[in-house]
Design a protein around this motif. Structure first.
Motif, PDB file in Angstrom:
ATOM      1  N   GLU A  87      60.889  32.524   8.354  1.00  0.00           N
ATOM      2  CA  GLU A  87      59.851  31.513   8.111  1.00  0.00           C
ATOM      3  C   GLU A  87      58.630  32.179   7.495  1.00  0.00           C
ATOM      4  N   THR A  88      57.896  31.443   6.675  1.00  0.00           N
ATOM      5  CA  THR A  88      56.600  31.910   6.190  1.00  0.00           C
ATOM      6  C   THR A  88      55.512  31.051   6.833  1.00  0.00           C
ATOM      7  N   VAL A  89      54.441  31.724   7.265  1.00  0.00           N
ATOM      8  CA  VAL A  89      53.313  31.026   7.894  1.00  0.00           C
ATOM      9  C   VAL A  89      52.045  31.457   7.172  1.00  0.00           C
ATOM     10  N   THR A  90      51.324  30.493   6.625  1.00  0.00           N
ATOM     11  CA  THR A  90      50.104  30.771   5.871  1.00  0.00           C
ATOM     12  C   THR A  90      48.910  30.161   6.592  1.00  0.00           C
ATOM     13  N   LEU A  91      47.901  30.996   6.900  1.00  0.00           N
ATOM     14  CA  LEU A  91      46.654  30.551   7.519  1.00  0.00           C
ATOM     15  C   LEU A  91      45.543  30.667   6.488  1.00  0.00           C
ATOM     16  N   ALA A  92      44.797  29.590   6.299  1.00  0.00           N
ATOM     17  CA  ALA A  92      43.713  29.571   5.325  1.00  0.00           C
ATOM     18  C   ALA A  92      42.369  29.615   6.039  1.00  0.00           C
ATOM     19  N   PHE A  93      41.500  30.551   5.615  1.00  0.00           N
ATOM     20  CA  PHE A  93      40.143  30.642   6.142  1.00  0.00           C
ATOM     21  C   PHE A  93      39.117  30.187   5.100  1.00  0.00           C
ATOM     22  N   ALA A 119      62.355  28.745   5.870  1.00  0.00           N
ATOM     23  CA  ALA A 119      63.282  28.919   4.751  1.00  0.00           C
ATOM     24  C   ALA A 119      64.721  28.792   5.236  1.00  0.00           C
ATOM     25  N   ALA A 120      65.028  29.443   6.382  1.00  0.00           N
ATOM     26  CA  ALA A 120      66.360  29.383   7.004  1.00  0.00           C
ATOM     27  C   ALA A 120      67.463  29.593   5.968  1.00  0.00           C
ATOM     28  N   SER A 121      68.338  28.586   5.742  1.00  0.00           N
ATOM     29  CA  SER A 121      69.513  28.769   4.884  1.00  0.00           C
ATOM     30  C   SER A 121      69.168  28.970   3.417  1.00  0.00           C
ATOM     31  N   GLY A 122      67.941  28.641   3.028  1.00  0.00           N
ATOM     32  CA  GLY A 122      67.543  28.913   1.643  1.00  0.00           C
ATOM     33  C   GLY A 122      66.660  27.849   1.049  1.00  0.00           C
ATOM     34  N   LEU A 145      52.270  35.360   7.082  1.00  0.00           N
ATOM     35  CA  LEU A 145      53.227  36.033   7.949  1.00  0.00           C
ATOM     36  C   LEU A 145      54.644  35.664   7.548  1.00  0.00           C
ATOM     37  N   TRP A 146      55.552  36.594   7.753  1.00  0.00           N
ATOM     38  CA  TRP A 146      56.970  36.277   7.768  1.00  0.00           C
ATOM     39  C   TRP A 146      57.418  36.393   9.216  1.00  0.00           C
ATOM     40  N   VAL A 147      58.025  35.330   9.720  1.00  0.00           N
ATOM     41  CA  VAL A 147      58.496  35.283  11.098  1.00  0.00           C
ATOM     42  C   VAL A 147      60.022  35.257  11.091  1.00  0.00           C
ATOM     43  N   ASN A 148      60.622  36.196  11.781  1.00  0.00           N
ATOM     44  CA  ASN A 148      62.074  36.291  11.786  1.00  0.00           C
ATOM     45  C   ASN A 148      62.703  35.117  12.534  1.00  0.00           C
ATOM     46  N   LEU A 149      63.931  34.807  12.162  1.00  0.00           N
ATOM     47  CA  LEU A 149      64.732  33.814  12.866  1.00  0.00           C
ATOM     48  C   LEU A 149      65.902  34.513  13.548  1.00  0.00           C
ATOM     49  N   PRO A 150      66.265  34.076  14.752  1.00  0.00           N
ATOM     50  CA  PRO A 150      67.445  34.655  15.389  1.00  0.00           C
ATOM     51  C   PRO A 150      68.707  34.288  14.607  1.00  0.00           C
ATOM     52  N   ARG A 151      69.736  35.086  14.778  1.00  0.00           N
ATOM     53  CA  ARG A 151      70.983  34.932  14.042  1.00  0.00           C
ATOM     54  C   ARG A 151      71.484  33.486  14.030  1.00  0.00           C
TER      55      ARG A 151
END
Length: 312
Positions: A87-93, A119-122, A145-151
């Motif tokens: 996943e991508t997470v964007t924080l705006a200040f 993003a998951a499958s694409g 941030l890029w946040v990992n996803l479990p398998r």
């Protein structure tokens, strides 16, 4: 939309448990450009910081305040590109980013907003300085941030959470008094006291946007097995007699159940914490999977058009 759920992390505005020690501080090295619109420090990974110390966070690009001149035509940013497996997470200040993807989502990330894209499958997407911001120019200050996803969720359907400033709970620091411009906690994910953030996550995550006044303490209870990071966006805090300054990332040891920081001056920082994902990682460019075979499949799928086409 993805099948994410609200995962609460037990936190408390008054940490009475054993405080964690400061493990390391990272500055991210020199600034570099992502596209022509994002001038960032990469804080995760950096300086020998191992993935097991930052999981579930794979990458943290911090864009410190920077003044962009007005553009008569065009927009700065990054054109169409793919992602899979995270996943991508964007924080705006400060500043405004326009986002569009090929799953039909689009919008503008404005100051105080958060965009959480699975993003998951694409998925294919693009990110540019918003049109009006490009024309007038101004100060830009954000992080991604890029946040990992479990398998089990890496091949889930893509999803999109446009979280506006108004949707994010704002509470006082320490659970007392009233939240002010210079002393408050915004709960994006997880919880703080009785308030819960709006972000839906696949694994337990805390994401807090905090401002504290000079001389004020910030305390937070977290499970000891959760990794914990603090990015100082502005100001300076002290932990274990060591100062963490603007643009630096503090990494805490998993040796206690509480974070404890003191502001040396009026300070703005981001708390990132979460349960580690204990799975192998294979990473190539915009794809993060569990093994090399899955990376090759992601590249083949992208090149064959399985991620879908680019909207007109």
């Amino acid at each position: 939309m993805s099948t994410t759920t609200q995962v609460s992390v037990p936190t408390s505005p008054r940490a009475t448990s054993r405080p964690r020690t400061l493990e390391s501080v990272h500055g991210g090295g020199g600034l570099h450009w992502v596209g022509d619109g994002f001038r960032v420090h990469t804080l995760v990974p950096s300086g020998g910081l191992r993935q097991e110390r930052t999981s579930p966070f794979l990458l943290l690009d911090y864009h410190p305040p920077h003044d962009y001149p007005a553009l008569a035509t065009g927009q700065r940013g990054v054109g169409w590109h793919p992602h899979r497996g995270f996943e991508t997470v964007t924080l705006a200040f400060e500043g405004h980013v326009a986002h569009r993807d090929n799953a039909g989502h689009s919008g503008v990330i404005s100051p105080g907003d958060v965009q959480w894209m699975t993003a998951a499958s694409g998925i294919l997407h693009e990110e540019y300085h918003e049109h009006d911001f490009s024309r007038r120019g101004g100060t830009f200050h954000m992080l991604q941030l890029w946040v990992n996803l479990p398998r089990q969720h890496k091949m889930s359907a893509p999803g999109y959470q446009p979280i506006t400033k108004e949707q994010i709970p704002v509470v006082p620091v320490q659970g007392g008094g009233e939240a002010t411009e210079h002393s408050r906690v915004r709960i994006i994910a997880g919880s703080y006291g009785d308030a819960k953030g709006p972000a839906r996550t696949f694994t337990p995550i805390s994401m807090l946007d905090v401002k504290v006044r000079a001389g004020e303490d910030f305390n937070l209870s977290l499970p000891s097995n959760h990794n914990a990071l603090v990015l100082v966006a502005n100001g300076r805090v002290t932990v274990d007699a060591e100062s963490i300054r603007s643009g630096e990332l503090a990494v805490f040891a998993n040796d206690g159940e509480a974070l404890s920081l003191r502001a040396d001056e009026d300070t703005h920082f981001i708390v990132l914490a979460g349960e580690p994902i204990h799975e192998p990682i294979a990473h190539t460019g915009p794809f993060v999977m569990n093994n090399h075979r899955e990376i090759i499949q992601a590249i083949d799928d992208f090149e064959s058009g399985a991620f879908g086409g680019i909207p007109e």
